[in-house]
Scaffold this motif. Structure first.
Motif, PDB file in Angstrom:
ATOM      1  N   CYS A   1      -4.570  12.378   2.463  1.00 36.22           N
ATOM      2  CA  CYS A   1      -5.069  12.717   1.129  1.00 36.22           C
ATOM      3  C   CYS A   1      -3.919  13.121   0.217  1.00 36.22           C
ATOM      4  N   ASP A   2      -3.061  14.006   0.700  1.00 39.36           N
ATOM      5  CA  ASP A   2      -1.930  14.484  -0.084  1.00 39.36           C
ATOM      6  C   ASP A   2      -1.029  13.325  -0.517  1.00 39.36           C
ATOM      7  N   VAL A   3      -0.660  12.473   0.433  1.00 45.09           N
ATOM      8  CA  VAL A   3       0.262  11.366   0.136  1.00 45.09           C
ATOM      9  C   VAL A   3      -0.381  10.371  -0.828  1.00 45.09           C
ATOM     10  N   ALA A   4      -1.648  10.056  -0.611  1.00 44.68           N
ATOM     11  CA  ALA A   4      -2.332   9.102  -1.486  1.00 44.68           C
ATOM     12  C   ALA A   4      -2.384   9.622  -2.920  1.00 44.68           C
ATOM     13  N   VAL A   5      -2.744  10.900  -3.081  1.00 46.90           N
ATOM     14  CA  VAL A   5      -2.806  11.492  -4.427  1.00 46.90           C
ATOM     15  C   VAL A   5      -1.413  11.561  -5.034  1.00 46.90           C
ATOM     16  N   TRP A   6      -0.449  12.011  -4.261  1.00 41.06           N
ATOM     17  CA  TRP A   6       0.927  12.185  -4.741  1.00 41.06           C
ATOM     18  C   TRP A   6       1.533  10.849  -5.176  1.00 41.06           C
ATOM     19  N   MET A   7       1.386   9.835  -4.339  1.00 42.74           N
ATOM     20  CA  MET A   7       1.969   8.529  -4.662  1.00 42.74           C
ATOM     21  C   MET A   7       1.297   7.912  -5.885  1.00 42.74           C
TER      22      MET A   7
ATOM     23  N   MET B   1       0.843  -1.196   0.000  1.00 45.10           N
ATOM     24  CA  MET B   1       0.000   0.000   0.000  1.00 45.10           C
ATOM     25  C   MET B   1       0.876   1.244   0.000  1.00 45.10           C
ATOM     26  N   ASP B   2       0.489   2.230  -0.810  1.00 51.16           N
ATOM     27  CA  ASP B   2       1.294   3.438  -0.968  1.00 51.16           C
ATOM     28  C   ASP B   2       1.566   4.154   0.353  1.00 51.16           C
ATOM     29  N   LEU B   3       0.548   4.251   1.208  1.00 51.82           N
ATOM     30  CA  LEU B   3       0.737   4.964   2.477  1.00 51.82           C
ATOM     31  C   LEU B   3       1.776   4.279   3.348  1.00 51.82           C
ATOM     32  N   ARG B   4       1.716   2.965   3.408  1.00 50.47           N
ATOM     33  CA  ARG B   4       2.671   2.226   4.231  1.00 50.47           C
ATOM     34  C   ARG B   4       4.094   2.418   3.694  1.00 50.47           C
ATOM     35  N   ARG B   5       4.238   2.384   2.382  1.00 48.83           N
ATOM     36  CA  ARG B   5       5.565   2.555   1.788  1.00 48.83           C
ATOM     37  C   ARG B   5       6.093   3.956   2.056  1.00 48.83           C
ATOM     38  N   TYR B   6       5.240   4.954   1.895  1.00 50.47           N
ATOM     39  CA  TYR B   6       5.667   6.337   2.093  1.00 50.47           C
ATOM     40  C   TYR B   6       6.143   6.562   3.525  1.00 50.47           C
ATOM     41  N   PHE B   7       5.385   6.062   4.487  1.00 49.46           N
ATOM     42  CA  PHE B   7       5.717   6.296   5.893  1.00 49.46           C
ATOM     43  C   PHE B   7       6.641   5.224   6.477  1.00 49.46           C
ATOM     44  N   GLY B   8       7.086   4.300   5.639  1.00 53.19           N
ATOM     45  CA  GLY B   8       8.073   3.323   6.076  1.00 53.19           C
ATOM     46  C   GLY B   8       7.540   2.272   7.018  1.00 53.19           C
ATOM     47  N   ILE B   9       6.257   1.961   6.913  1.00 52.30           N
ATOM     48  CA  ILE B   9       5.642   0.967   7.790  1.00 52.30           C
ATOM     49  C   ILE B   9       5.807  -0.412   7.178  1.00 52.30           C
ATOM     50  N   GLY B  10       6.434  -1.335   7.931  1.00 50.61           N
ATOM     51  CA  GLY B  10       6.620  -2.699   7.451  1.00 50.61           C
ATOM     52  C   GLY B  10       7.712  -2.852   6.417  1.00 50.61           C
ATOM     53  N   LEU B  11       8.614  -1.874   6.327  1.00 47.13           N
ATOM     54  CA  LEU B  11       9.718  -1.991   5.370  1.00 47.13           C
ATOM     55  C   LEU B  11      10.692  -3.081   5.818  1.00 47.13           C
ATOM     56  N   PRO B  12      11.330  -3.741   4.878  1.00 50.90           N
ATOM     57  CA  PRO B  12      12.352  -4.723   5.253  1.00 50.90           C
ATOM     58  C   PRO B  12      13.548  -4.029   5.865  1.00 50.90           C
ATOM     59  N   PRO B  13      14.404  -4.777   6.578  1.00 57.76           N
ATOM     60  CA  PRO B  13      15.599  -4.164   7.171  1.00 57.76           C
ATOM     61  C   PRO B  13      16.405  -3.411   6.118  1.00 57.76           C
ATOM     62  N   GLY B  14      16.792  -2.208   6.464  1.00 58.75           N
ATOM     63  CA  GLY B  14      17.549  -1.384   5.531  1.00 58.75           C
ATOM     64  C   GLY B  14      16.699  -0.568   4.588  1.00 58.75           C
TER      65      GLY B  14
END
Length: 200
Positions: free
Chosen positions: A184-190, A1-14
């Protein structure tokens, strides 16, 4: 999901989140009570996470000069503890203190509408949205203003859009300190970025 990626939620190590994920949270946020009515050096760094830079002479005037005093006076008249959806339209209308602050910033050499908007969004993240060239490319240039158009959209259909944004935030696991406006901003932007549009 774009929001999770943008805010770094659940990213792999590094894995690295987008720098903009720190915009509202850097140094505790621009709207915390002790600094809500004045711009700080942290605010100027925060807007850099959204890929804009305040020119040095303007930055110094904001921090130490008469421009900062003028902006502080206007910030004191802009509500801090209210979301755009709950605010009266007059709060974001032409001639309001928020509008005056935006025009004052835009009048400074080297400060355009994007920088001005991001500075104000840092100080009032629940009330004033980030609006940049990518978002404008995706959503256009509503009249009479983006602020009023977004305000109307959030309140339409029994607040349907606002509820959708809050639900999206919850599903993504994004902190509640991130406003519906920022979701809203992040969802539209991504989404617009993923589609590969070239925005002027």
């Amino acid at each position: 999901m774009d929001l999770r990626r943008y805010f770094g939620i659940g990213l792999p190590p590094g894995g690295m989140p987008f720098t903009g994920s720190r915009f509202e949270h850097l140094a505790g946020g621009g709207d915390r009570p002790e600094v809500a009515d004045r711009f700080t050096a942290e605010d100027l760094v925060a807007v850099q996470t959204l890929s804009v830079t305040v020119p040095a002479p303007v930055a110094l005037d904001i921090l130490e000069g008469p421009l900062g005093a003028q902006l502080s006076g206007l910030l004191q008249a802009i509500p801090r503890d209210i979301d755009m959806v709950d605010a009266d339209a007059g709060v974001v209308s032409e001639g309001s203190p928020a509008d005056q602050a935006w025009h004052l910033l835009c009048a400074q050499y080297g400060v355009d509408w994007v920088i001005a908007g991001k500075l104000l969004a840092r100080k009032r993240p629940r009330l004033l949205p980030v609006y940049d060239r990518v978002v404008r490319c995706a959503l256009g240039r509503p009249r009479p203003s983006f602020w009023l158009a977004l305000h109307a959209a959030l309140r339409a259909d029994d607040l349907a859009l606002n509820r959708q944004l809050l639900a999206l935030r919850q599903v993504a696991g994004v902190p509640e300190t991130v406003s519906a406006l920022r979701v809203c901003d992040v969802a539209v932007w991504m989404n617009h970025r993923a589609l590969g549009h070239a925005c002027p």
